[in-house]
Design an enzyme around this catalytic site. Structure first.
Site, PDB file in Angstrom:
ATOM      1  N   ASP A  43       5.538  -3.946   4.255  1.00 32.47           N
ATOM      2  CA  ASP A  43       4.135  -4.197   3.944  1.00 32.47           C
ATOM      3  C   ASP A  43       3.638  -3.282   2.830  1.00 32.47           C
ATOM      4  O   ASP A  43       3.742  -2.054   2.938  1.00 32.47           O
ATOM      5  CB  ASP A  43       3.270  -3.982   5.183  1.00 32.47           C
ATOM      6  CG  ASP A  43       3.436  -5.088   6.208  1.00 32.47           C
ATOM      7  OD1 ASP A  43       3.208  -6.261   5.852  1.00 32.47           O
ATOM      8  OD2 ASP A  43       3.800  -4.784   7.363  1.00 32.47           O
ATOM      9  N   ASP A 178       3.979 -12.920  12.173  1.00 33.49           N
ATOM     10  CA  ASP A 178       3.797 -11.483  11.981  1.00 33.49           C
ATOM     11  C   ASP A 178       2.516 -11.030  12.668  1.00 33.49           C
ATOM     12  O   ASP A 178       1.422 -11.452  12.283  1.00 33.49           O
ATOM     13  CB  ASP A 178       3.731 -11.195  10.473  1.00 33.49           C
ATOM     14  CG  ASP A 178       3.510  -9.729  10.148  1.00 33.49           C
ATOM     15  OD1 ASP A 178       3.540  -8.893  11.066  1.00 33.49           O
ATOM     16  OD2 ASP A 178       3.305  -9.435   8.953  1.00 33.49           O
TER      17      ASP A 178
END
Length: 226
Positions: A43, A178
């Site tokens: 991320d 996710d």
């Protein structure tokens, strides 16, 4: 063929290093790989598109050099195009962007694909899959966010199961999920059509290998008879 082109109907474990011990990142990835992880979720957050500030291309390059697993970069940033060249140079295998973060999504996806990487889009919880209607030819995978972008450890949003099911009706591309993915929620998402399970807190708060293996096996249990 990129990584996502090889997923097929198997369940893939993708640990999110946002929840890992950054002081021992290489060892953390080795532990989850021992539990069957096939992909590392990376991320990138900019403190503008989302409130959090995370890691960037330099850490991505160090991670790529320390593992044989492909690294999937998720850009949660206001100007994703500006980071694509550096992440390509870092050696990531795929890059996904939030459609709402770029005014020219086609151009962004083409930049990723022209660099030889898999290109994906991540859909925030309230974003309709219809936003991808004209983007399908330029995508290799889709990520359904089952929490709001920006932070780990959030509670799973149950309505996202139906969103995965709707996406499966629209495309044969691999669907990644996710946010809040655990041994309890993984089977729900796999039964709806997801195949790539991103898990952070549920993996890195305990025995990494055992927890990664448990999530993948729970997902596999929802596939039914071969």
């Amino acid at each position: 063929m990129g990584f996502f082109g090889s997923v097929g109907d198997r369940v893939v474990g993708a640990p999110s290093i946002l929840a890992a011990d950054f002081a021992n990142l290489a060892e953390e990835v080795r532990r989850v790989e021992a539990g069957g992880a096939e992909l590392v979720h990376f991320d990138v957050m900019d403190n503008h598109f989302v409130p959090n500030l995370s890691v960037g291309p330099a850490v991505a390059a160090a991670l790529v050099a320390s593992t044989d697993l492909p690294v999937d970069a998720h850009l949660q940033v206001m100007r994703p195009d500006s980071l694509i060249p550096a992440l390509v140079e870092a050696g990531v295998a795929s890059i996904q962007v939030q459609p709402e973060s770029t005014p020219h999504l086609h151009r962004t996806l083409e930049a990723i694909k022209n660099a030889g990487l898999d290109a994906g889009c991540a859909l925030s919880p309230t974003m309709s899959p219809s936003v991808l209607e004209y983007a399908w030819p330029y995508l290799d995978y889709v990520n359904v966010m089952s929490v709001s972008p920006g932070f780990g450890g959030q509670a799973f949003i149950p309505e996202m199961v139906g969103k995965v099911r709707r996406l499966r009706e629209m495309t044969d591309l691999p669907i990644q999920v996710d946010g809040g993915i655990t041994e309890e929620t993984a089977p729900l998402m796999v039964a709806a059509g997801a195949r790539v399970l991103v898990a952070g807190s549920a993996v890195f708060r305990g025995d990494r290998a055992a927890r990664m293996r448990g999530i993948v096996e729970a997902g596999e249990g929802a596939l039914g008879p071969a």
